[in-house]
Design an enzyme around this catalytic site. Structure first.
Site: not given
Length: 303
Positions: A252-254
């Site tokens: 879920a970084a982006g």
């Protein structure tokens, strides 16, 4: 009160962890298995809701199946402060799902079955015209049908709102969409899909950004993973480094980056400060396992 609108997908994530990602034809035994709530649209909506001020209204337009997971998702989104007036449960459809493989260094491979997400047509979108008309900002991605994404961007832009497109996952979408985009936020893979330029350093990111500008967006932000984000705009051009952390899961970084970017800009931060804020939020996310459960809250960044 700022009104932030997210249009996008919601998925049930089936996550497996491995010592390394399997190659073509290879079968590996997973070290663990878990079910998460995810989808790029939902992840970004959660990030916005958790990071914004209490006076901000966060609306989410998406389609779910009429199943147990859809009920659980809506319940959790409301707890985070997301308004669900734009969420529809579609009879005869399953909620979208994703199969996610994660390697020990946090790298991942993802396959998506869209399910009810594919039923978010232009006609269905227009049922939420009131939410679109009142939006100060729109953030959207490419896990929803492309004509719907284009129409949403167009409607918000035409009425004076601001738009952010996260062109993920990478796919061919033509060039019409870009004239309705103020800010575009591809990663290296997505920037290459748009431009044909392999982005692997600051110079190639700058070259790709100039080509993307020629399609219409005034601000291009190319995310470069652990290195940070390359920004190309009239205000500033250059690399904004990310904090150095030990990544355990980058799923879920982006999405966290994009949600945090929207929050920063809607709070009148400068572009550089907004990207710095987004880098910090994404850096926290990669130190935690999971999709939405890894996304930080506002207090996590203030402390």
């Amino acid at each position: 009160m700022s009104r932030l609108l997210i249009l996008g997908s919601a998925n049930v994530d089936h996550v497996m962890s491995f010592e390394y990602l399997p190659t073509i034809g290879q079968t590996l035994m997973s070290q663990d298995y878990r079910i998460e709530q995810g989808g790029k649209g939902a992840n970004q909506a959660v990030a916005v809701a958790r990071l914004c001020s209490p006076s901000t209204r966060v609306d989410f337009i998406c389609h779910l199946g009429n199943d147990v997971m859809a009920h659980d998702m809506c319940h959790n989104w409301k707890l985070d402060g997301i308004q669900t007036d734009g969420v529809s449960k579609i009879q005869g459809q399953s909620t979208g799902s994703a199969l996610i493989f994660i390697g020990k260094n946090g790298e991942n491979s993802i396959g998506v079955a869209p399910g009810a997400n594919d039923n978010l047509t232009v006609t269905a979108l227009l049922e939420h015209q009131d939410l679109i008309n009142r939006a100060d900002w729109l953030l959207t991605q490419l896990e929803s049908p492309t004509p719907t994404v284009i129409e949403a961007l167009k409607l918000v832009k035409q009425r004076g709102g601001s738009t952010i497109l996260n062109p993920a996952p990478a796919k061919s979408i033509g060039t019409e969409i870009y004239k309705w985009v103020d800010i575009i936020t591809p990663n290296e893979t997505e920037a290459e899909a748009i431009t044909g330029i392999a982005v692997d350093d600051e110079d190639s990111a700058a070259f790709a950004a100039q080509m993307i500008h020629s399609h219409g967006p005034g601000i291009v932000i190319i995310t470069l993973g652990a290195r940070g984000a390359y920004v190309s705009s009239p205000e500033f051009s250059g690399l904004i480094p990310a904090p150095r952390v030990m990544a355990v899961d980058t799923v879920a970084a982006g999405d966290t980056f994009n949600g945090a970017l929207l929050v920063g800009l809607s709070n009148q931060l400068t572009l550089v400060d907004a990207v710095t804020f987004a880098n910090k939020a994404a850096a926290i996310t990669v130190t935690r396992q999971g999709a939405q459960r890894s996304i930080p809250y506002r207090d996590d960044l203030i402390c």
